[in-house]
Scaffold this active site. Structure first.
Site, PDB file in Angstrom:
ATOM      1  N   ASN A 136       0.822  -1.219   0.000  1.00  9.11           N
ATOM      2  CA  ASN A 136       0.000   0.000   0.000  1.00  9.11           C
ATOM      3  C   ASN A 136       0.857   1.271   0.000  1.00  9.11           C
ATOM      4  OD1 ASN A 136       1.027   0.043   2.582  1.00  9.11           O
ATOM      5  ND2 ASN A 136      -0.942   0.088   3.646  1.00  9.11           N
ATOM      6  N   HIS A 138       3.425   1.952   2.078  1.00  7.20           N
ATOM      7  CA  HIS A 138       3.994   2.396   3.356  1.00  7.20           C
ATOM      8  C   HIS A 138       5.502   2.185   3.386  1.00  7.20           C
ATOM      9  CE1 HIS A 138       3.212  -1.745   5.465  1.00  7.20           C
ATOM     10  NE2 HIS A 138       4.500  -1.634   5.287  1.00  7.20           N
ATOM     11  N   GLU A 143       1.879   4.471   7.544  1.00  4.35           N
ATOM     12  CA  GLU A 143       0.764   4.000   6.734  1.00  4.35           C
ATOM     13  C   GLU A 143       0.116   5.158   5.975  1.00  4.35           C
ATOM     14  OE1 GLU A 143       0.324   0.932   6.262  1.00  4.35           O
ATOM     15  OE2 GLU A 143      -0.311  -0.209   8.015  1.00  4.35           O
TER      16      GLU A 143
HETATM   17  C1  GLP Z   1       6.437  -4.367   6.848  1.00  5.19           C
HETATM   18  C2  GLP Z   1       7.533  -3.447   7.418  1.00  5.19           C
HETATM   19  C3  GLP Z   1       8.192  -2.622   6.381  1.00  5.19           C
HETATM   20  C4  GLP Z   1       8.464  -3.483   5.176  1.00  5.19           C
HETATM   21  C5  GLP Z   1       7.153  -3.866   4.541  1.00  5.19           C
HETATM   22  C6  GLP Z   1       7.284  -4.850   3.394  1.00  5.19           C
HETATM   23  O1  GLP Z   1       5.180  -4.164   7.360  1.00  5.19           O
HETATM   24  N1  GLP Z   1       7.117  -2.592   8.486  1.00  5.19           N
HETATM   25  O2  GLP Z   1       9.388  -2.045   6.902  1.00  5.19           O
HETATM   26  O3  GLP Z   1       9.217  -2.777   4.227  1.00  5.19           O
HETATM   27  O4  GLP Z   1       6.194  -4.282   5.462  1.00  5.19           O
HETATM   28  O5  GLP Z   1       7.604  -6.129   3.848  1.00  5.19           O
HETATM   29  P1  GLP Z   1       8.095  -7.285   2.904  1.00  5.19           P
HETATM   30  O6  GLP Z   1       9.494  -6.954   2.544  1.00  5.19           O
HETATM   31  O7  GLP Z   1       8.014  -8.520   3.746  1.00  5.19           O
HETATM   32  O8  GLP Z   1       7.191  -7.304   1.730  1.00  5.19           O
END
Ligand code: GLP
Length: 241
Positions: A136, A138, A143
């Site tokens: 999304n 973030h 968020e």
């Molecule tokens: C999580 C973390 C982020 C991360 C994102 C993507 O919620 N708080 O710092 O970059 O989501 O995660 P992933 O790399 O597992 O897709």
């Protein structure tokens, strides 16, 4: 914004590790901002190898992690604290006194967040901030919303994020609904930002993040206002560019 498209996850991870390693080689006392998630795991694996080969010495490095779930003990297997030791700190020669990971269980979170920002400032700010990206848009746990916060703060996670992160927990009910995260100000103050994205689930967020528009609905879009951002994407994450 510099955008590198790597052919796959492996190549993305290698390139990213190369950039982090160069930062540490150029400045032994570098301050690194670090991220969790499945995306940077390969980069950490490569950094561990480079440390073992003697190519990088992490002794002088100070680190600040982006975020942590609220209410999880550092020893909880899904805490970001646990993640960082498992993937990186248990295997490199970093000084434990210079490792900072936000605590999700501080008694007074408001003062804790303030102190976290003060520690970053006292260390001289972040030289290189590593980021992943949520589907999304973030970054950290900043968020999408009506506004974004500048400093470290406690945040309510969106349903989308809870859903995305439920893959790491036994059930959706176990996923914490809140987290503590560095704010957009702390991220934007970093000297250089390195964002990694892999897989088609990130393609939309990446497209929106580099669209030429800045919106709080896509927190990563603010990175367009930073003067030194490097995006390393695999082909799937770059598919909509
Ligand atoms: C999580 C973390 C982020 C991360 C994102 C993507 O919620 N708080 O710092 O970059 O989501 O995660 P992933 O790399 O597992 O897709």
């Amino acid at each position: 914004m510099k955008i590198f498209v790597a052919k796959d996850y492996q190549e993305m991870s290698k390139k990213a590790a190369g950039i982090v390693a160069s930062q540490v080689i150029l400045k032994n006392s570098a301050v690194l901002g670090l991220a969790t998630g499945s995306t940077p795991e390969g980069m950490y694996r490569r950094l561990v190898e480079m440390g073992r080969e003697g190519a990088v010495d992490f002794r002088g490095v100070t680190t600040f992690n982006l975020d942590e779930y609220l209410g999880l003990d550092p020893g909880h297997p899904q805490s970001y604290h646990h993640y960082m030791y498992r993937h990186l700190f248990d295997h490199i020669n970093a000084d434990p006194a210079k490792i900072h990971i936000p605590a999700g269980n501080a008694r007074d979170m408001a003062s804790y967040c303030r102190e976290y920002d003060e520690k970053i400032a006292a260390a001289g700010g972040i030289d290189l901030q590593v980021l992943g990206i949520g589907g999304n848009g973030h970054i950290g746990f900043n968020e999408p919303g009506e506004y974004l916060k500048t400093g470290t703060h406690v945040v309510d996670l969106t349903e989308e994020t809870v859903e995305a992160n439920s893959r790491f927990f036994a059930s959706r009910e176990e996923v914490p609904r809140q987290a503590v995260t560095m704010g957009m100000g702390s991220i934007m103050k970093a000297g250089r930002i390195l964002l990694l994205a892999s897989g088609k689930g990130k393609a939309r967020a990446i497209k929106d993040a580099v669209s030429g528009r800045v919106t709080t609905r896509i927190p990563a879009s603010f990175l367009q206002l930073h003067r030194d951002v490097v995006l390393i994407l695999d082909e799937e994450a770059a598919a909509l560019l």
